[in-house]
Design a protein around this motif. Structure first.
Motif, short mmCIF file in Angstrom:
data_model
loop_
_atom_site.label_atom_id
_atom_site.label_comp_id
_atom_site.label_asym_id
_atom_site.label_seq_id
_atom_site.Cartn_x
_atom_site.Cartn_y
_atom_site.Cartn_z
N SER A 106 0.84 -1.20 0.00
CA SER A 106 0.00 0.00 0.00
C SER A 106 0.88 1.25 0.00
CB SER A 106 -0.91 0.03 1.23
OG SER A 106 -0.15 0.27 2.40
N GLU A 107 0.27 2.36 -0.38
CA GLU A 107 0.97 3.63 -0.34
C GLU A 107 1.30 4.03 1.09
OE1 GLU A 107 3.01 6.78 -1.34
OE2 GLU A 107 2.17 5.42 -2.87
N THR A 108 0.47 3.62 2.04
CA THR A 108 0.74 3.91 3.45
C THR A 108 2.07 3.33 3.89
OG1 THR A 108 -1.62 3.94 3.98
CG2 THR A 108 -0.10 3.58 5.81
N ARG B 271 4.57 2.38 1.87
CA ARG B 271 5.64 3.04 1.11
C ARG B 271 6.00 4.38 1.75
NH1 ARG B 271 6.38 7.04 -2.56
NH2 ARG B 271 8.01 6.71 -4.14
N HIS B 272 5.00 5.17 2.09
CA HIS B 272 5.26 6.48 2.68
C HIS B 272 5.98 6.34 4.02
CE1 HIS B 272 4.62 10.68 3.76
NE2 HIS B 272 4.14 10.27 4.92
N THR C 214 9.75 5.23 3.49
CA THR C 214 10.60 6.28 2.92
C THR C 214 10.75 7.46 3.89
OG1 THR C 214 8.68 7.21 1.75
CG2 THR C 214 10.05 5.65 0.55
N PRO D 51 12.81 6.66 -2.00
CA PRO D 51 11.46 6.51 -2.58
C PRO D 51 11.45 5.76 -3.91
CG PRO D 51 11.77 8.73 -1.73
CD PRO D 51 13.10 8.06 -1.64
N GLU D 52 12.47 5.97 -4.76
CA GLU D 52 12.44 5.33 -6.07
C GLU D 52 12.70 3.84 -6.02
OE1 GLU D 52 16.62 7.02 -5.38
OE2 GLU D 52 14.52 7.65 -5.05
N HIS E 151 8.17 0.12 -4.45
CA HIS E 151 7.12 0.00 -5.46
C HIS E 151 5.83 -0.49 -4.81
CE1 HIS E 151 10.47 0.07 -8.44
NE2 HIS E 151 11.09 -0.59 -7.47
N VAL E 152 4.75 0.21 -5.04
CA VAL E 152 3.46 -0.18 -4.46
C VAL E 152 2.76 -1.19 -5.37
CG1 VAL E 152 1.19 0.61 -3.67
CG2 VAL E 152 3.22 2.03 -3.28
N PRO F 114 -0.39 -3.78 -4.67
CA PRO F 114 -1.35 -4.33 -3.71
C PRO F 114 -1.64 -5.81 -3.96
CG PRO F 114 -2.48 -3.07 -5.39
CD PRO F 114 -1.01 -2.87 -5.64
N ASP G 124 -2.06 -1.29 7.63
CA ASP G 124 -1.20 -0.52 6.75
C ASP G 124 -1.35 -0.95 5.29
OD1 ASP G 124 0.10 0.95 8.90
OD2 ASP G 124 1.01 -0.97 9.41
#
Length: 386
Positions: free
Chosen positions: A167-169, A171-172, A175, A182-183, A186-187, A189, A293
């Motif tokens: 999830s983006e949660t 990943r955020h 990072t 960040p690069e 990879h998100v 799901p 998450d």
């Protein structure tokens, strides 16, 4: 399709098993293998039988005194099973020569990074330990558990060449704390086998049954679910709650009796292949987890089954309020009861939400799509290692 790769997929858990982490590992291994890659799942001695899988399963030797299949860390897992898994992975790598290791969850990453040197590792981050670890009954001060979890979230992912976050949660969070650039995260799901579920679903069932399918670990919010269902049952005495799980209900027996709903709670130990038919017999699905998450696998299964879902906000994932489900504030059992009652009594709304959820699952969450994106991450990790 890229050139075939030899991939070791680390499953530091029972495999296969009908809950979130093992299901994700199973379906990714299956979908990646069907794209032409040679996949080897390296796992514990515990798991269900598989009928002609497109991948190879390697298990540590049987440990007769360890039969636990529920999630969560134990001393025996960390000090016995995981070192055995690392030794098995090292031996297999010597024999096979893996191009890449796909390590799931923190234990899988620790196993891979201890067993191998110089082989690219892709870490699959299913959750954050900062939110999950304190939910387990570890017998340690909660503040200390949070501190350890925070340290693990910050430093352990650095052992991987690339990270897949569900999830983006996640990943955020990774990072933000400096666990990875960040690069390199990879998100991707979870997916769901929407075609396994019958088209006509439980909103046509004769009785008002609320269903929950999953383990009964503390983070699942089973106590909140029972409290909300007790309010529903007081208004709709014919309503029933079906819990599909392989976990013992013992920790919640007293609460269910105190709330006066134990006689309205049905327990079902159905296997994963049997779950679609059981979901089809329900009227409404409930997702009582307060914090998640990632995206709960059960939520995607509910969507694929075309079930109307009532969920707490923080674990609602892709559900859109009043479009593909009903979202209520975290921990608000009165609001959850109202949502469940509304779905049980307004059949037109239930069908509309259920149909929209199934369509979204079909369009956005196929395992084939997941495998294609995972394959792209593999190629990036391998290219950097050359």
């Amino acid at each position: 399709m890229t050139d075939p790769l030899r991939i070791a997929m680390i499953a530091a858990c029972p495999f296969p098993w009908p809950r979130g982490t093992p299901i994700r590992i199973h379906r990714i291994a299956e979908a990646v293998a069907r794209r032409g890659h040679e996949v080897h799942v390296v796992t514990y001695h515990l798991g269900q039988d598989l009928a002609d899988p497109p991948f190879v399963v390697h298990r540590i030797r049987d440990i007769s005194f360890y039969r636990r299949t529920s999630p969560g860390p134990t001393v025996r897992k960390l000090c016995l099973l995981d070192p055995m898994l690392a030794r098995l992975l090292g031996r297999l790598h010597h024999e096979i020569g893996f191009d890449l290791v796909h390590a799931h969850h923190y234990e899988g990453l620790l196993v891979a990074s201890h067993a191998l040197r110089g082989t690219p590792i892709v870490y699959d981050a299913h959750t954050l330990l900062t939110s999950e670890l304190p939910t387990y009954r570890l017998g340690l001060p909660r503040a200390g558990v949070r501190a350890v979890a925070s340290w693990l979230d910050r430093y352990v992912p650095r052992r991987a060449d690339r990270i897949i976050a569900v999830s983006e949660t996640i990943r955020h969070a990774l990072t933000t704390v400096g666990a990875s650039a960040p690069e390199r995260v990879h998100v991707i799901p979870n997916g769901v086998e929407w075609e396994r579920f019958p088209v006509e679903q439980g909103i046509t069932a004769g009785g008002p049954t609320v269903i929950f399918a999953g383990n009964l670990a503390p983070y699942q919010g089973v106590d909140l679910m029972l409290e909300a269902f007790a309010q529903v049952h007081a208004r709709l005495p014919q309503a029933r709650l079906m819990i599909v799980t392989d976990s013992p209900f013992t920790p919640f027996e007293a609460l269910a009796r105190r709330l006066g709903v134990r006689a309205a709670v049905d327990l079902n130990r159905a296997t994963f292949p049997e779950q679609p038919a059981i979901l089809a017999a329900a009227a409404v699905a409930v997702n009582p987890r307060v914090r998640c998450d990632g995206i709960p696998q059960k939520l995607l299964n509910y969507m694929a089954a075309g079930l109307p879902v009532a969920t707490f906000e923080s674990s609602a994932g892709p559900l859109r309020h009043e479009v593909t489900g009903l979202r209520v504030p975290d921990g608000n059992t009165a609001a959850m009861a109202d949502a469940l009652e509304r779905l049980l009594t307004d059949r037109a709304l239930a069908r509309t939400l259920g149909d929209a959820a199934r369509d979204q699952a079909r369009r956005e969450f196929s395992w084939d799509q997941v495998a294609a994106r995972v394959e792209d991450v593999y190629q990036k990790a391998i290219a950097e290692a050359r």
